[in-house]
Design an enzyme around this catalytic site. Structure first.
Site, PDB file in Angstrom:
ATOM      1  N   SER A 297      33.219  50.714 -17.753  1.00 15.02           N
ATOM      2  CA  SER A 297      34.080  50.350 -16.618  1.00 15.02           C
ATOM      3  C   SER A 297      33.242  50.378 -15.348  1.00 15.02           C
ATOM      4  O   SER A 297      32.274  51.154 -15.264  1.00 15.02           O
ATOM      5  CB  SER A 297      35.222  51.365 -16.488  1.00 15.02           C
ATOM      6  OG  SER A 297      35.860  51.220 -15.222  1.00 15.02           O
TER       7      SER A 297
ATOM      8  N   TYR B   8      38.394  59.970 -15.836  1.00  6.07           N
ATOM      9  CA  TYR B   8      38.110  58.624 -16.373  1.00  6.07           C
ATOM     10  C   TYR B   8      36.706  58.168 -15.944  1.00  6.07           C
ATOM     11  O   TYR B   8      35.917  57.698 -16.766  1.00  6.07           O
ATOM     12  CB  TYR B   8      39.178  57.652 -15.873  1.00  6.07           C
ATOM     13  CG  TYR B   8      39.071  56.247 -16.436  1.00  6.07           C
ATOM     14  CD1 TYR B   8      39.693  55.904 -17.636  1.00  6.07           C
ATOM     15  CD2 TYR B   8      38.371  55.253 -15.758  1.00  6.07           C
ATOM     16  CE1 TYR B   8      39.610  54.610 -18.144  1.00  6.07           C
ATOM     17  CE2 TYR B   8      38.282  53.968 -16.256  1.00  6.07           C
ATOM     18  CZ  TYR B   8      38.912  53.649 -17.444  1.00  6.07           C
ATOM     19  OH  TYR B   8      38.823  52.362 -17.946  1.00  6.07           O
TER      20      TYR B   8
HETATM   21  P1  NDP Z   1      45.176  48.854 -23.646  1.00  3.23           P
HETATM   22  O1  NDP Z   1      46.007  50.036 -23.286  1.00  3.23           O
HETATM   23  O2  NDP Z   1      45.824  47.528 -23.746  1.00  3.23           O
HETATM   24  O3  NDP Z   1      44.408  49.120 -25.006  1.00  3.23           O
HETATM   25  C1  NDP Z   1      43.885  50.378 -25.313  1.00  3.23           C
HETATM   26  C2  NDP Z   1      43.600  50.383 -26.794  1.00  3.23           C
HETATM   27  O4  NDP Z   1      42.978  51.640 -27.122  1.00  3.23           O
HETATM   28  C3  NDP Z   1      44.852  50.267 -27.634  1.00  3.23           C
HETATM   29  O5  NDP Z   1      44.616  49.332 -28.662  1.00  3.23           O
HETATM   30  C4  NDP Z   1      45.039  51.657 -28.217  1.00  3.23           C
HETATM   31  O6  NDP Z   1      45.561  51.558 -29.542  1.00  3.23           O
HETATM   32  C5  NDP Z   1      43.605  52.141 -28.266  1.00  3.23           C
HETATM   33  N1  NDP Z   1      43.533  53.598 -28.316  1.00  3.23           N
HETATM   34  C6  NDP Z   1      43.913  54.496 -27.374  1.00  3.23           C
HETATM   35  N2  NDP Z   1      43.722  55.750 -27.843  1.00  3.23           N
HETATM   36  C7  NDP Z   1      43.222  55.628 -29.092  1.00  3.23           C
HETATM   37  C8  NDP Z   1      42.838  56.539 -30.095  1.00  3.23           C
HETATM   38  N3  NDP Z   1      42.946  57.882 -29.924  1.00  3.23           N
HETATM   39  N4  NDP Z   1      42.341  56.064 -31.257  1.00  3.23           N
HETATM   40  C9  NDP Z   1      42.250  54.737 -31.463  1.00  3.23           C
HETATM   41  N5  NDP Z   1      42.616  53.812 -30.573  1.00  3.23           N
HETATM   42  C10 NDP Z   1      43.093  54.261 -29.399  1.00  3.23           C
HETATM   43  O7  NDP Z   1      44.004  48.831 -22.548  1.00  3.23           O
HETATM   44  P2  NDP Z   1      42.742  47.875 -22.350  1.00  3.23           P
HETATM   45  O8  NDP Z   1      42.693  46.821 -23.358  1.00  3.23           O
HETATM   46  O9  NDP Z   1      42.721  47.501 -20.937  1.00  3.23           O
HETATM   47  O10 NDP Z   1      41.555  48.914 -22.568  1.00  3.23           O
HETATM   48  C11 NDP Z   1      40.517  48.709 -23.502  1.00  3.23           C
HETATM   49  C12 NDP Z   1      39.248  49.389 -22.977  1.00  3.23           C
HETATM   50  O11 NDP Z   1      38.820  48.719 -21.780  1.00  3.23           O
HETATM   51  C13 NDP Z   1      39.441  50.853 -22.592  1.00  3.23           C
HETATM   52  O12 NDP Z   1      38.315  51.590 -23.022  1.00  3.23           O
HETATM   53  C14 NDP Z   1      39.495  50.815 -21.077  1.00  3.23           C
HETATM   54  O13 NDP Z   1      39.073  52.025 -20.492  1.00  3.23           O
HETATM   55  C15 NDP Z   1      38.520  49.680 -20.801  1.00  3.23           C
HETATM   56  N6  NDP Z   1      38.653  49.101 -19.482  1.00  3.23           N
HETATM   57  C16 NDP Z   1      39.803  48.437 -19.145  1.00  3.23           C
HETATM   58  C17 NDP Z   1      39.921  47.899 -17.878  1.00  3.23           C
HETATM   59  C18 NDP Z   1      41.143  47.170 -17.442  1.00  3.23           C
HETATM   60  O14 NDP Z   1      41.249  46.882 -16.226  1.00  3.23           O
HETATM   61  N7  NDP Z   1      42.053  46.844 -18.343  1.00  3.23           N
HETATM   62  C19 NDP Z   1      38.838  48.029 -16.884  1.00  3.23           C
HETATM   63  C20 NDP Z   1      37.692  48.732 -17.353  1.00  3.23           C
HETATM   64  C21 NDP Z   1      37.608  49.238 -18.613  1.00  3.23           C
HETATM   65  P3  NDP Z   1      46.631  52.557 -30.219  1.00  3.23           P
HETATM   66  O15 NDP Z   1      47.449  53.154 -29.129  1.00  3.23           O
HETATM   67  O16 NDP Z   1      47.373  51.657 -31.142  1.00  3.23           O
HETATM   68  O17 NDP Z   1      45.781  53.550 -30.955  1.00  3.23           O
END
Ligand code: NDP
Length: 259
Positions: free
Chosen positions: A150, A163
């Site tokens: 990020s 974070y």
């Molecule tokens: P979402 O909330 O849409 O997706 C997050 C994903 O992470 C879900 O599929 C969730 O699946 C999974 N997840 C969370 N906890 C766990 C766990 N314990 N085990 C396995 N899977 C897990 O968010 P984003 O798509 O935006 O985020 C994806 C990545 O991008 C993250 O790392 C985030 O920090 C990063 N990011 C996002 C930004 C943004 O602006 N969107 C900016 C910078 C970085 P489930 O709950 O089904 O397990």
């Protein structure tokens, strides 16, 4: 376009495992990887969303399957990678994407909140990276590990201390693993997105505070998951064969202005 250029991002014959594939960026990347020719293993905790995404990919002519994986649980990570290796024999690409959001004044952050963020966004990413490294080095063929970091791991703002610390750790882990695993032909790179509208931040970005944040981005707009496709396909494919230890920022210029 000649074949050498048009095949630069071709992933035919490759197997890619994506964490956090049940929504947002991971869900979108799974579709993109399949469209580029890869067999995709979608992983997360919410299996209904994974089943649905696999069906969508197959309906579009792609190849995909799903596995349950909780990145905070070492046994779960090991079991998923072991299953994937049994099914596909090798894993060429891992998108280390699962993550959770975190907000709040540093003075109010509880130990539990800190532990939740670090165990998902940093320790979880480490557990996945280690399994990826073991699988990719086992047959000497290497692979590409892409960590989703990020811009908050590079520059900070208020209310995101756990974070930002986790993402800075992930960014540095990227470099440490790139250094150590180059001898196995494993490339380790990261993508550092700015604001990309997904479930993790939709409510905030749609709020008046989110609108203020949008105006601080030089391009004056939030990103969408598809804006990350170019960076992801570059890092996943042979087009980046001489890149390792790099972090690609995709943020509409946000790092160049105030956060
Ligand atoms: P979402 O909330 O849409 O997706 C997050 C994903 O992470 C879900 O599929 C969730 O699946 C999974 N997840 C969370 N906890 C766990 C766990 N314990 N085990 C396995 N899977 C897990 O968010 P984003 O798509 O935006 O985020 C994806 C990545 O991008 C993250 O790392 C985030 O920090 C990063 N990011 C996002 C930004 C943004 O602006 N969107 C900016 C910078 C970085 P489930 O709950 O089904 O397990």
């Amino acid at each position: 376009m000649n074949t050498r250029v048009s095949s630069l991002f071709d992933l035919s014959g490759k197997t890619a495992l994506v964490t956090g594939a049940s929504s947002g960026i991971g869900h979108h990347f799974s579709h993109t990887l399949a469209a580029a020719g890869a067999q995709v293993i979608l992983t997360a905790r919410r299996i209904e969303q994974l089943e649905q995404a696999v069906t969508e990919i197959q309906t579009n002519g792609g190849s995909a399957s799903w596995l349950k994986l909780d990145v905070t649980n070492q046994a779960s990570v090991e079991a998923a990678f072991s299953n994937a290796m049994t099914q596909y024999s090798r894993i060429d690409i891992v998108i280390n994407n699962a993550g959770i959001a975190s907000g709040g004044n540093a003075l109010d952050v509880t130990e539990k909140h800190w532990d939740d963020v670090i165990s998902t966004n940093l320790k979880g990413a480490w557990l996945v990276a280690q399994q990826a490294g073991r699988c990719m080095s086992a047959d000497g063929k290497g692979g590409s590990l892409i960590n989703i970091a990020s811009i908050l791991g590079i520059r900070v703002m208020g209310g995101v201390a756990p974070y930002a610390a986790a993402k800075a750790g992930l960014d540095h882990l990227t470099r440490a693993l790139a250094y150590e695993w180059a001898r196995f032909d494993i490339r380790v790179n990261a993508i550092a997105p700015g604001y990309v509208v997904t479930d993790i931040n939709r409510d905030y970005l749609n709020s008046p505070q989110g609108d203020k944040a949008r105006k601080r981005i030089p391009q004056k707009r939030f990103g969408r998951p598809e804006h990350l496709d170019g960076a992801m396909l570059l890092l996943a494919s042979g087009a980046s064969s001489y890149m390792t230890g790099s972090t690609i920022v995709v943020d509409g210029g946000h790092l160049q202005s105030s956060m």
